[in-house]
Design an enzyme around this catalytic site. Sequence first.
Site, PDB file in Angstrom:
ATOM      1  N   SER A 100      41.902  39.935  48.472  1.00  0.00           N
ATOM      2  CA  SER A 100      42.330  38.967  47.791  1.00  0.00           C
ATOM      3  C   SER A 100      41.089  38.415  47.168  1.00  0.00           C
ATOM      4  O   SER A 100      40.157  38.332  47.493  1.00  0.00           O
ATOM      5  CB  SER A 100      42.602  37.872  48.598  1.00  0.00           C
ATOM      6  N   CYS A 140      36.304  35.585  40.882  1.00  0.00           N
ATOM      7  CA  CYS A 140      37.161  36.764  40.087  1.00  0.00           C
ATOM      8  C   CYS A 140      38.402  36.235  39.801  1.00  0.00           C
ATOM      9  O   CYS A 140      38.861  36.760  38.934  1.00  0.00           O
ATOM     10  CB  CYS A 140      37.060  38.078  41.336  1.00  0.00           C
ATOM     11  N   HIS A 178      30.865  41.812  41.848  1.00  0.00           N
ATOM     12  CA  HIS A 178      31.917  42.044  42.851  1.00  0.00           C
ATOM     13  C   HIS A 178      32.748  43.347  42.504  1.00  0.00           C
ATOM     14  O   HIS A 178      32.614  43.696  41.302  1.00  0.00           O
ATOM     15  CB  HIS A 178      33.058  40.882  42.948  1.00  0.00           C
ATOM     16  N   CYS A 210      38.166  36.491  45.478  1.00  0.00           N
ATOM     17  CA  CYS A 210      37.428  35.373  45.467  1.00  0.00           C
ATOM     18  C   CYS A 210      37.831  34.376  44.084  1.00  0.00           C
ATOM     19  O   CYS A 210      38.263  34.663  43.212  1.00  0.00           O
ATOM     20  CB  CYS A 210      36.259  35.470  45.736  1.00  0.00           C
ATOM     21  N   GLU A 229      35.710  43.500  41.399  1.00  0.00           N
ATOM     22  CA  GLU A 229      36.584  43.151  40.305  1.00  0.00           C
ATOM     23  C   GLU A 229      35.698  43.152  38.912  1.00  0.00           C
ATOM     24  O   GLU A 229      36.242  43.376  37.947  1.00  0.00           O
ATOM     25  CB  GLU A 229      37.305  41.668  40.272  1.00  0.00           C
TER      26      GLU A 229
HETATM   27 ZN   LIG Z   1      34.979  38.243  43.762  1.00  0.00          ZN
END
Ligand SMILES: [Zn+2]
Length: 158
Positions: A89, A94, A64, A91, A66
């Site tokens: 935002s 993360c 992802h 998930c 992040e």
């Molecule tokens: Zn994520």
Amino acid sequence: MSEESTEETRYTTDAAMLAVAAEEARAGLAEGGIPIGAALFTRDGRLLGRGHNKRVQDDDPAMHAETDAFHNAGRQRSYRDTVMVTTLSPCWYCSGLVRQFGIGRVVVGDDRSFLGGQDWLAEHGVEVTVVNDPALIDLMSGWIAANPALWNEDIGQD
Ligand SMILES: [Zn+2]
């Protein structure tokens, strides 16, 4: 990314930090990927690492935005005084990373297109700032509308 900033560069505002994450999101889009970007900074605005979602590009569901930024930042002794800046935002996966490593602050570019674990983070002492940048909301909401199957795959909902 190869474009590492010099040690002297400081990103002193949320907007300046978010611009780095937004560049990553657009780079991901240009690669045919999911347009989510992130970057990890020190509290005083030094860039530690930047990255973007690579599910499509690398066939990697673990990368992802992040986690890519976190990976590219390399080992840090402590994360308490770091800031995770993300275009969307975070998930649950993360958000778990933020809690696991004690990242002290999260800046969210857009929580309209998707709402992840940011309230849970705030409840547990993470400083959460939501910007809701109109350009980022347009980018993500438009992409989700055009790519619903890929999006549901990314957030684990099918
Ligand atoms: Zn994520």
